[in-house]
Write an enzyme that holds these catalytic residues in place. Structure first.
Site, PDB file in Angstrom:
ATOM      1  N   LYS A  95       4.308   2.442   6.080  1.00 60.03           N
ATOM      2  CA  LYS A  95       4.660   2.338   4.955  1.00 60.03           C
ATOM      3  C   LYS A  95       5.986   3.062   4.420  1.00 60.03           C
ATOM      4  CE  LYS A  95       3.384   2.744  -0.076  1.00 60.03           C
ATOM      5  NZ  LYS A  95       2.558   3.230  -1.154  1.00 60.03           N
ATOM      6  N   GLY A 156       0.689   5.622  -9.849  1.00 61.04           N
ATOM      7  CA  GLY A 156      -0.211   6.573 -10.505  1.00 61.04           C
ATOM      8  C   GLY A 156      -0.381   6.295 -12.186  1.00 61.04           C
ATOM      9  N   ALA A 182       1.089   0.078  -6.237  1.00 62.74           N
ATOM     10  CA  ALA A 182       1.400   1.130  -7.469  1.00 62.74           C
ATOM     11  C   ALA A 182       1.223   0.312  -8.735  1.00 62.74           C
ATOM     12  CB  ALA A 182       2.871   1.822  -7.255  1.00 62.74           C
ATOM     13  N   GLY A 183       0.596   1.048  -9.608  1.00 60.06           N
ATOM     14  CA  GLY A 183       0.219   0.600 -11.153  1.00 60.06           C
ATOM     15  C   GLY A 183      -0.955  -0.098 -11.453  1.00 60.06           C
ATOM     16  N   ASN A 204      -5.125   3.225  -4.958  1.00 59.87           N
ATOM     17  CA  ASN A 204      -5.516   4.695  -4.534  1.00 59.87           C
ATOM     18  C   ASN A 204      -6.015   5.211  -5.775  1.00 59.87           C
ATOM     19  OD1 ASN A 204      -5.975   7.102  -3.650  1.00 59.87           O
ATOM     20  ND2 ASN A 204      -3.900   7.356  -2.593  1.00 59.87           N
ATOM     21  N   THR A 205      -4.980   5.822  -6.822  1.00 57.12           N
ATOM     22  CA  THR A 205      -5.547   6.540  -7.787  1.00 57.12           C
ATOM     23  C   THR A 205      -6.656   6.086  -8.630  1.00 57.12           C
ATOM     24  OG1 THR A 205      -3.009   7.003  -8.155  1.00 57.12           O
ATOM     25  CG2 THR A 205      -4.699   7.615  -9.840  1.00 57.12           C
TER      26      THR A 205
END
Lengths: 263, 381, 66
Positions: A95, A156, A182-183, A204-205
């Site tokens: 990635k 994040g 992301a997001g 992830n987050t």
């Protein structure tokens, strides 16, 4: 089934391994997510405090490792990290992240393209993290990227898919798989991405920092499955005006009086 | 393995079109982005009852994407020599027609006549006889015409990728090559001899032209050879396939209906104006960006009525015989046209309907020779 | 001799191998990647590679990341 660079994946949910409270919770959450692709980062070993190696907590037979180049600010740094990642994993999957602005961590399109061109030629399977720019996605595809990973919102932020319009264009145009990255802060965001036709999402987050990460991972698994089902089933079109469901009413047509019978 | 587009089972496309309910047509009409299944619904017999609704949707999309403009071009027939025996075509090798090929000077003289009439976009057309009309000849013409016209397109025999690249460097910017029919069974039946008998080679031609860097590639089917609904679906699939691979190329679709021609071939299936309209509307709704061409094969009444509803490009004042613009008493036409009006008359009608006739779409002055990946390698001088 | 490992100066006996240094640091060689003077060292060379005075060594491993 999702296929990237001739490799098949049973789940359309990729999960990140950062920000978890403990390695044990991370392992349980990944189990619950059903993911078979997990992202990992590379860092210098802290010699004064050598913590556990993340690889020892995850069965590499079961999970496909996708190392990232997080921390790289230029193409050169990313390429160096990529080569290290290949030496560490023994596979060419990558990635690619090039994020020169430490505040927003938004990806640099120019160095990302530059690094993709070089790494693809070196045999890497490159999945570049990009802003949701359709032309950039196509240029990366032409440069040899195996998939593209447009962001929904800055990393994040949990803001959801703020780039929906551009992501839709990327999905419509790209030949390579599109992984929204992301997001994504809630399972509904993930479902929305899959409903739009994204091939997968990376989360992830939202899982790692949830009150109960294991349960949240399961919620994302279900959302991703629902979203994909809805996409494959074919969503009805949204409209701001009511459409009568009987054929002859509610729609005004063009006058086609010029058409001649039998002509 | 190099990937290629193919229609393996034309009958399967026909099956996909059968038994689509009216509700499915409405769903397709309400969509922002149409899938292949939506296109099938729009081409289905059920959609025939919604022709005014299809027209309205097609009109709105066309207006939003192209504005109130209509592009104008003229064909310039270079040669009617042809090695193929195509049952439906006036140029077919077996037909006893007056054959001729324009010299370079004659071709330029014809082009000057068209330029004098206001055309800035011309389409060079010929039969398929590579021994008579080859790449060198096309290149020589392109070099002489490129500074006199905004755009020069070709509709000639299928060429190899490097030949297209060479012509692009010489100033040709667009290629049209029609499959005639995507129905392989019928294709084999009407193409009796010549290179054109190779269905797959012809089908791969638009991709070769796009790969060579052409700005625009035109595809299409000759209506009247097979099931027009399935042809429409095949065109849509071909178009979508090309778009995915050649995102820097513009695409057009043409809808030639079989016209009376030398050889007395009768259409194998009837395609009336309603059918043709449904096909045009469906493709416009399926692909909002594609250029749709309506030639002088159609009558003035129909062409005028369709203005603004989907087509974006009209030919005008066309003659389909080599040298026909210089000599009124020509013969050896490819087909007889349905709209005999002059370009001025056509433009007058276009203006009277509130549209602007546009003779050039862009300016070649700014063109760079680009390799397919999109990196400029040298500036044209 | 003195080397620099992950930014820290360290004193090592002459001819210390990379594998020996990892053992001293209590690191499993299978979990780290080593770069010596910007060159990635394949794992099967750890036993053979003798470090030299002034070498700059980077030891890298996977951590959690998204």
């Amino acid at each position: 089934m999702l296929t990237i660079a001739d490799t098949h994946f049973s789940s359309r949910l990729f999960v990140g391994t950062g920000k978890f409270a403990s390695a044990d919770i991370m392992r349980q959450a990944i189990e619950a997510s059903g993911a078979d692709m997990v992202t990992v980062a590379l860092r210098r070993v802290d010699l004064d405090n050598p913590e556990d190696d993340i690889m020892s907590h995850l069965d590499r037979e079961r999970f496909h490792f996708l190392p990232n180049t997080s921390g790289a600010r230029t193409a050169e740094e990313a390429i160096r990290l990529a080569r290290l990642a290949r030496a560490a994993t023994g596979t060419p999957w990558l990635k690619l992240e090039v994020t020169p602005d430490p505040r927003t961590l938004l990806p640099d399109p120019i160095d990302t393209l530059k690094a993709t061109e070089i790494l693809a030629q070196e045999g890497f399977i490159v999945l570049p993290y990009i802003n949701a720019d359709p032309i950039l996605a196509l240029r990366l595809q032409d440069a040899g990227a195996a998939a593209v990973m447009p962001l929904g919102a800055p990393i994040g932020t949990n803001l959801g898919i703020r780039t929906a319009l551009q992501v839709e264009i990327i999905i419509e145009q790209a030949r390579v798989p599109v992984v929204v990255d992301a997001g994504i802060g809630a399972p509904s965001h993930a479902a929305r991405a899959l409903e739009m036709g994204a091939d997968a999402v990376l989360v992830n987050t939202a899982i790692a920092v949830a009150g109960d990460p294991v349960r949240m991972a399961r919620a994302f698994r279900q959302a991703v499955e629902s979203g994909r089902d809805a996409f494959e089933a074919g969503l009805g079109a949204a409209s701001t005006v009511a459409h009568a469901s009987s054929p002859e009413t509610g729609i005004i047509g063009e006058d086609l009086g010029f058409l001649q019978e039998g002509a | 393995m190099k990937d290629s587009f193919t229609i393996t089972d034309f009958a399967a496309l026909q099956a996909q079109l059968a038994d689509i309910p009216a509700e499915r047509v409405l769903t397709a009409l309400a969509r922002d982005h149409c899938t292949d299944d939506d296109l099938a619904a729009l081409l289905s017999p059920a959609a025939g009852s919604f022709l005014p609704q299809l027209a309205a949707r097609s009109r709105d999309i066309t207006r939003q994407r192209f504005g109130r403009t209509t592009q104008i071009y003229a064909p310039l027939y270079l040669s009617n020599y042809c090695v193929n025996r195509c049952a439906y075509c006036g140029f077919s090798a077996g037909n006893r027609i007056h054959r001729r090929k324009l010299t370079l000077d004659e071709a330029v003289a014809e082009a000057e006549i068209l330029r004098g009439r206001g055309f800035q976009h011309i389409l060079l057309v010929s039969g398929e006889a590579p021994a008579v009309l080859d790449v060198e000849y096309l290149e020589a013409i392109a070099l002489r015409l490129r500074d006199r016209f905004a755009a020069v397109s070709i509709e000639v025999q299928p060429l190899e990728e490097d030949e297209y690249a060479r012509l692009f460097r010489a100033g040709i910017t667009a290629v049209a090559v029609y499959q005639e029919t995507y129905d392989r069974r019928v294709y084999d039946r009407v193409h009796l001899a010549g290179r054109k008998c190779d269905y797959d080679y012809r089908l791969a031609t638009p991709a070769r032209a796009a790969a060579a860097g052409m700005r625009e590639v035109g595809i299409g089917a000759l209506l009247g050879l097979s099931d027009w609904r399935a042809e429409g679906l095949a065109i849509g699939l071909h178009l979508a396939w090309l778009r995915r691979r050649f995102w820097q190329t513009g695409f057009t679709v043409s809808f030639p209906r079989l016209r009376p021609a030398a050889g007395e071939f009768q259409p194998l299936v009837a395609v009336n104006e309603k059918h043709l309209s449904q096909l045009i509307f469906a493709l416009r709704i399926f692909d909002p960006d594609v250029g749709l061409i309506l030639s002088t094969r159609e009558e003035p009444r129909y062409r005028d009525g369709m203005l603004g509803l989907g087509p974006t490009r009209y030919s005008a004042g066309s003659c389909t015989a080599p040298g026909g613009y210089s000599h009124e008493d020509h013969d050896g036409e490819q087909f007889s046209v349905g709209d005999h009006r002059s370009v001025d008359e056509v433009c007058r009608v276009i203006r009277s309907k509130g549209f602007d006739p546009v003779c050039k779409d862009w300016d070649r002055t700014f063109q760079q020779v680009v390799e397919p990946r999109g990196h400029a390698i040298c500036t044209r001088v | 001799m003195q080397i620099i490992c992950n930014g820290q100066r360290r004193d090592l006996a002459e001819d210390t191998t990379l594998a020996a240094m990892l053992a001293m640091l209590d690191l499993d060689p299978n979990t780290v990647v080593a770069e010596v003077n910007r060159k990635i060292i394949e794992r099967d060379q750890y036993e053979d590679l003798r470090l030299r005075d002034g070498d700059r060594i980077e030891l890298i491993r996977f951590v959690g990341g998204g």
